[in-house]
Structure formats: C-alpha cells, structure tokens
Write a protein that holds these residues in place. Structure first.
Motif, PDB file in Angstrom:
ATOM      1  N   ASN A  74      -5.879   5.703   2.835  1.00 35.93           N
ATOM      2  CA  ASN A  74      -5.485   4.716   1.831  1.00 35.93           C
ATOM      3  C   ASN A  74      -6.672   4.133   1.104  1.00 35.93           C
ATOM      4  O   ASN A  74      -6.604   3.828  -0.066  1.00 35.93           O
ATOM      5  N   SER A  75      -7.751   3.886   1.767  1.00 35.55           N
ATOM      6  CA  SER A  75      -8.921   3.342   1.085  1.00 35.55           C
ATOM      7  C   SER A  75     -10.179   3.727   1.828  1.00 35.55           C
ATOM      8  O   SER A  75     -10.154   4.008   3.014  1.00 35.55           O
TER       9      SER A  75
ATOM     10  N   GLN B 182     -11.575   2.115  -5.055  1.00 36.30           N
ATOM     11  CA  GLN B 182     -10.324   2.311  -5.782  1.00 36.30           C
ATOM     12  C   GLN B 182     -10.121   3.795  -6.035  1.00 36.30           C
ATOM     13  O   GLN B 182     -10.930   4.427  -6.703  1.00 36.30           O
TER      14      GLN B 182
ATOM     15  N   ASP C 163       0.925   4.408  -5.461  1.00 37.12           N
ATOM     16  CA  ASP C 163       1.315   3.060  -5.873  1.00 37.12           C
ATOM     17  C   ASP C 163       0.132   2.106  -5.768  1.00 37.12           C
ATOM     18  O   ASP C 163      -0.979   2.509  -5.431  1.00 37.12           O
ATOM     19  N   LEU C 164       0.350   0.837  -6.065  1.00 37.71           N
ATOM     20  CA  LEU C 164      -0.730  -0.146  -6.084  1.00 37.71           C
ATOM     21  C   LEU C 164      -1.372  -0.363  -4.720  1.00 37.71           C
ATOM     22  O   LEU C 164      -2.508  -0.815  -4.637  1.00 37.71           O
ATOM     23  N   THR C 165      -0.651  -0.048  -3.646  1.00 43.34           N
ATOM     24  CA  THR C 165      -1.212  -0.223  -2.305  1.00 43.34           C
ATOM     25  C   THR C 165      -2.034   0.973  -1.868  1.00 43.34           C
ATOM     26  O   THR C 165      -2.643   0.941  -0.814  1.00 43.34           O
ATOM     27  N   GLY C 166      -2.037   2.033  -2.659  1.00 39.95           N
ATOM     28  CA  GLY C 166      -2.748   3.252  -2.289  1.00 39.95           C
ATOM     29  C   GLY C 166      -1.884   4.239  -1.540  1.00 39.95           C
ATOM     30  O   GLY C 166      -2.338   5.309  -1.167  1.00 39.95           O
ATOM     31  N   SER C 167      -0.629   3.898  -1.328  1.00 32.96           N
ATOM     32  CA  SER C 167       0.297   4.800  -0.642  1.00 32.96           C
ATOM     33  C   SER C 167       0.815   5.837  -1.623  1.00 32.96           C
ATOM     34  O   SER C 167       0.974   5.565  -2.810  1.00 32.96           O
TER      35      SER C 167
ATOM     36  N   GLN D  88       7.986   6.432   0.060  1.00 32.11           N
ATOM     37  CA  GLN D  88       6.587   6.017   0.166  1.00 32.11           C
ATOM     38  C   GLN D  88       6.030   6.642   1.436  1.00 32.11           C
ATOM     39  O   GLN D  88       6.655   6.570   2.498  1.00 32.11           O
TER      40      GLN D  88
ATOM     41  N   THR E 297       2.535   6.922   3.913  1.00 32.12           N
ATOM     42  CA  THR E 297       1.242   6.332   4.230  1.00 32.12           C
ATOM     43  C   THR E 297       0.503   7.259   5.180  1.00 32.12           C
ATOM     44  O   THR E 297       1.098   7.873   6.067  1.00 32.12           O
TER      45      THR E 297
ATOM     46  N   THR F 237      -0.264   4.433  11.776  1.00 36.00           N
ATOM     47  CA  THR F 237       0.059   3.939  10.435  1.00 36.00           C
ATOM     48  C   THR F 237       0.677   5.000   9.542  1.00 36.00           C
ATOM     49  O   THR F 237       1.081   4.698   8.427  1.00 36.00           O
TER      50      THR F 237
END
Length: 132
Positions: free
Chosen positions: A22-23, A41, A61-65, A82, A84, A90
């Motif tokens: 995710n990040s 980002q 999406d905005l959460t990185g998912s 979605q 992850t 997770t």
C-alpha cells in the motif's frame, strides 16, 4: 473468443495477483537538517478490459488499495471490490457495493452540474429540427 466466465476470471485473477504494498516509506529532509518519514505516493493508474458482456476496470483508490469495478452489460449490474495487500493479516478482498444500474441509465440527470441540463439541450435541438 473466450467464454464470459473465463475472461472475467482471468481479469479478477490478474487484479488480485497484481496487488502491491500500500505504501513505501521514504525520508524527506526538514528545515532543521533532520529527516522525517513520509509515505511515498503511488502514481495513479487504471486499466480496463471487456469481452462484450462484461467490463472490468481496475485502479487504485485514495487509500492505496486496489479497486475493481465489474459491469455486466447484459444484466445491467455493477459490482465494486477493494483489495488490500501487505502482510497476510492485512491482505483481503472485500465487496464494497453492488447494484442494478438499468434504472440509473435511464436518468436524464442526477447531481448534474453541467452548464446545460439535458432538458435544456433537448429543447434547443428540438428547435433545430423544426427549422428555427
């Protein structure tokens, strides 16, 4: 041509198999000479494919998912998932929402902030057909 279920299964498998972290945390300098950790980002991207009966669109999406939108063009159904990544605790795939969209597609407008409404344009074009 591949059967409908096979093509969609391949799209979904590629979506789930293509999950990434995710990040990523990096270091950024501060004014005092130290560093602070900041999330990296991920660049935005989207991809889509269809087989005549189904449309699949993936993105982030905005959460990185990772997100997957499936549209069944024959039954006028929409589903959004979605996914992850990360550690095994997770990781997951979740149905965000689903609905029939056949009536949505019959709307002339909904929260339409366009300069001209559908009805206004319809009146203008009707005038052109009458020779005005």
């Amino acid at each position: 041509m591949m059967p409908k279920a096979t093509t969609v299964s391949l799209l979904v498998a590629g979506f789930v198999g293509g999950l990434c972290a995710n990040s990523i945390v990096g270091a950024a300098p501060t004014q005092g000479g130290g560093t602070v950790s900041v999330p990296y980002q991920m660049p935005a991207y989207a991809t889509g494919d269809s087989n005549g009966a189904m449309i699949a669109v993936t993105g982030v999406d905005l959460t990185g998912s990772s997100v997957l939108y499936l549209v069944d063009t024959e039954s006028k159904q929409l589903a959004c998932y979605q996914a992850t990544g990360g550690s095994s605790s997770t990781q997951g795939l979740k149905l965000i929402g689903a609905r029939r969209i056949d009536l949505d597609l019959q709307l002339h407008g909904f929260r339409d902030k366009s300069e001209y409404s559908y009805r206004d344009l319809e009146k203008q074009f009707a005038g052109l057909e009458e020779g005005e």
